[in-house]
Design an enzyme around this catalytic site. Structure first.
Site, PDB file in Angstrom:
ATOM      1  N   CYS A   1      19.632 -38.678  12.232  1.00 16.52           N
ATOM      2  CA  CYS A   1      19.395 -40.103  12.842  1.00 16.52           C
ATOM      3  C   CYS A   1      18.143 -40.735  11.830  1.00 16.52           C
ATOM      4  CB  CYS A   1      18.945 -40.159  14.328  1.00 16.52           C
ATOM      5  SG  CYS A   1      18.971 -41.874  14.903  1.00 16.52           S
TER       6      CYS A   1
ATOM      7  N   HIS B   1      23.718 -38.836  16.705  1.00 15.45           N
ATOM      8  CA  HIS B   1      23.012 -37.496  17.320  1.00 15.45           C
ATOM      9  C   HIS B   1      24.048 -36.564  17.652  1.00 15.45           C
ATOM     10  CE1 HIS B   1      19.166 -39.176  17.886  1.00 15.45           C
ATOM     11  NE2 HIS B   1      19.606 -40.457  17.940  1.00 15.45           N
TER      12      HIS B   1
ATOM     13  N   GLU C   1      23.455 -33.458  18.714  1.00 11.93           N
ATOM     14  CA  GLU C   1      23.023 -32.801  20.010  1.00 11.93           C
ATOM     15  C   GLU C   1      23.479 -33.440  21.134  1.00 11.93           C
ATOM     16  OE1 GLU C   1      21.253 -34.621  17.997  1.00 11.93           O
ATOM     17  OE2 GLU C   1      19.684 -35.699  18.964  1.00 11.93           O
TER      18      GLU C   1
END
Lengths: 212, 256
Positions: free
Chosen positions: A90, A194, A196
């Site tokens: 990001c 993102h 994750e």
């Protein structure tokens, strides 16, 4: 469950903590994949790591100022030029470029040629938030397990403006937006989204990076 | 193009997942961490936990549970319930939530929305509205008011205007629950959902009334960016995977 679990990783990853954003979820993803990691701002941990992850949420100038305060900017650049793999996430991806136009012009780490500019969404809502699909632009080991059209989770208002050679995958939101980037001569990568928070697709990118 | 999102929502009381029908009549139904794991695997695009615990002790338990649940989730996590300060935001974001939903407190103190947006960014500020149709205007369109305290108190505030105000204050998203539809399974109220979605430049999550797959299709057609349901998913009456296949076949952009 995820490919990454079966791969062998050497050594450990240092998730660079410079006070910008939620590092917990990035660490959680690595823990889930069984990849040894630590969250740290210490130069020793950055030097000793086999790979680096540079996360980040917030504004570009604040982030660069935070990196500079501890001299981490120079250290990261040096580590990468010596061949240590790095994944920016990001804002961490945006920091890899030469400069950003967010709140004036701020110099970045200069590891990938290009700059960071506002998204021109042609009337679509800004920020670009939500699940959007990837279209692969060029081959790269970090997307070894990724299918064209896979969805990942974005939250951003600025985007990289860089040559197509540095773009591994784009997404489309009013215009083409570099979603996965990579340096042509260093093992330096970035994800605008993102990973994750991008379910199996995101985890596959993290595990591929950690198997480099 | 952005995918339309499907969001399972779970009410949590004293550390356990429950679900009310029309905001009363709660039934106990499971462990928060197991539920997080389940919905992550099922293809939920986001998971929402709302804490309906009344006590201070219970609230602390909730933050601990959010932390545990966040470890099982690789999609965004939204939490809410009783949020009344910037500190509440901070506690839950640190526990691993990606977004925090504010409801009644924003009516009392609208500055909470702008303070949280300034401090943590609009992307993590979800403004929740409980709307109820109170009348019909001359054109036959519904007039909706904002209700607070679990739907028991009419604030007299026009819900459509309130949504615009919340956007102006810095909310990143509107979670719009229509109380007449909630628990009925007769479909989302697309009259107000469509009007709010057309008015705003931020995403609108439709909530309340889902019973069939076509209800999701209809609310996305009306302009909703995401749809939230509780009972339907919670009691396994509808599988998120099947719902998404159905939507995809009908031409809706979804993440599969």
């Amino acid at each position: 469950m995820h490919n990454g679990k079966k791969m062998t990783q050497n050594g450990f990853v240092t998730i660079i903590d410079y006070g910008m954003g939620n590092l917990h979820s990035v660490k959680n993803a690595l823990d889930h994949l069984g990849i040894p990691c630590r969250v740290s701002d210490s130069p020793e941990d950055i030097k000793a790591a086999d790979r680096l992850i540079l996360p980040g949420v917030g504004a570009f100038p604040d982030a660069m100022a935070a990196l500079k305060r501890n001299g981490l900017d120079k250290l990261i650049i040096k580590q990468c030029r010596n061949g240590k793999p790095l994944l920016g996430i990001c804002l961490g991806m945006q920091l890899l470029f030469d400069e950003s136009l967010e709140f004036g012009v701020t110099r970045g780490l200069g590891l990938i040629e290009g700059r960071v500019v506002p998204i021109d969404a042609h009337g679509l809502k800004i920020p670009h938030i939500g699940w959007n699909s990837l279209s692969i632009n060029k081959k790269s080991p970090v997307i070894a397990n990724l299918n064209d059209g896979a969805y990942v989770y974005f939250v951003h208002s600025f985007r990289a403006d860089t040559a197509s050679d540095n773009v591994i995958a784009y997404t489309h939101y009013g215009e083409d937006i570099p979603a996965v980037v990579g340096s042509c001569d260093l093992p330096v990568y970035g994800a605008q989204f993102h990973p994750e928070k991008s379910h199996d697709t995101g985890l596959s990118i993290i595990s591929a990076f950690c198997a480099l | 193009m952005l995918a339309k999102r499907i969001i399972p929502c779970l009410d949590v009381k004293d550390g356990r997942v429950v679900k009310g029908v029309n905001f009363v009549d709660l039934r106990d139904a499971g462990d928060i961490v197991d539920n997080a794991r389940y919905y992550n695997a099922q293809g939920a695009d986001e998971v929402c936990f709302l804490d309906i615990t009344a006590t201070h002790e219970g609230r602390k338990t909730f933050a601990t549970l959010v932390e545990k649940a966040a470890c099982e989730l690789f999609v965004p996590l939204t939490v809410g319930g009783g949020i009344s300060s910037v500190d509440d935001f901070r506690t839950l974001l640190l526990a691993g939530a990606d977004k925090v939903a504010v409801n009644s407190a924003a009516v009392v103190n609208p500055k909470l929305i702008s303070d949280a947006a300034e401090r943590f960014g609009s992307q993590c500020v979800v403004a929740a509205i409980d709307a109820k149709r109170v009348d019909t205007d001359a054109d036959g369109k519904g007039i909706y008011h904002v209700f607070v305290h679990g739907g028991r108190k009419d604030t007299g505030i026009d819900a459509i205007e309130w949504a615009s105000r919340l956007e102006a204050l810095g909310a990143g998203e509107i979670l719009l629950t229509t109380m007449d539809a909630d628990g009925t399974r007769n479909g989302f109220d697309n009259d107000i959902t469509g009007r709010v979605a057309r008015n705003l430049n931020i995403p609108v999550i439709a909530s309340g009334g889902a019973g069939k797959m076509e209800h999701f299709y209809d609310t996305f057609e009306s302009g909703a960016d995401a749809a939230l349901a509780a009972t339907l998913f919670h009691y396994r009456e509808m599988e998120i995977r099947e719902l998404k296949e159905y939507l995809k076949n009908r031409g809706v952009e979804v993440r599969i």
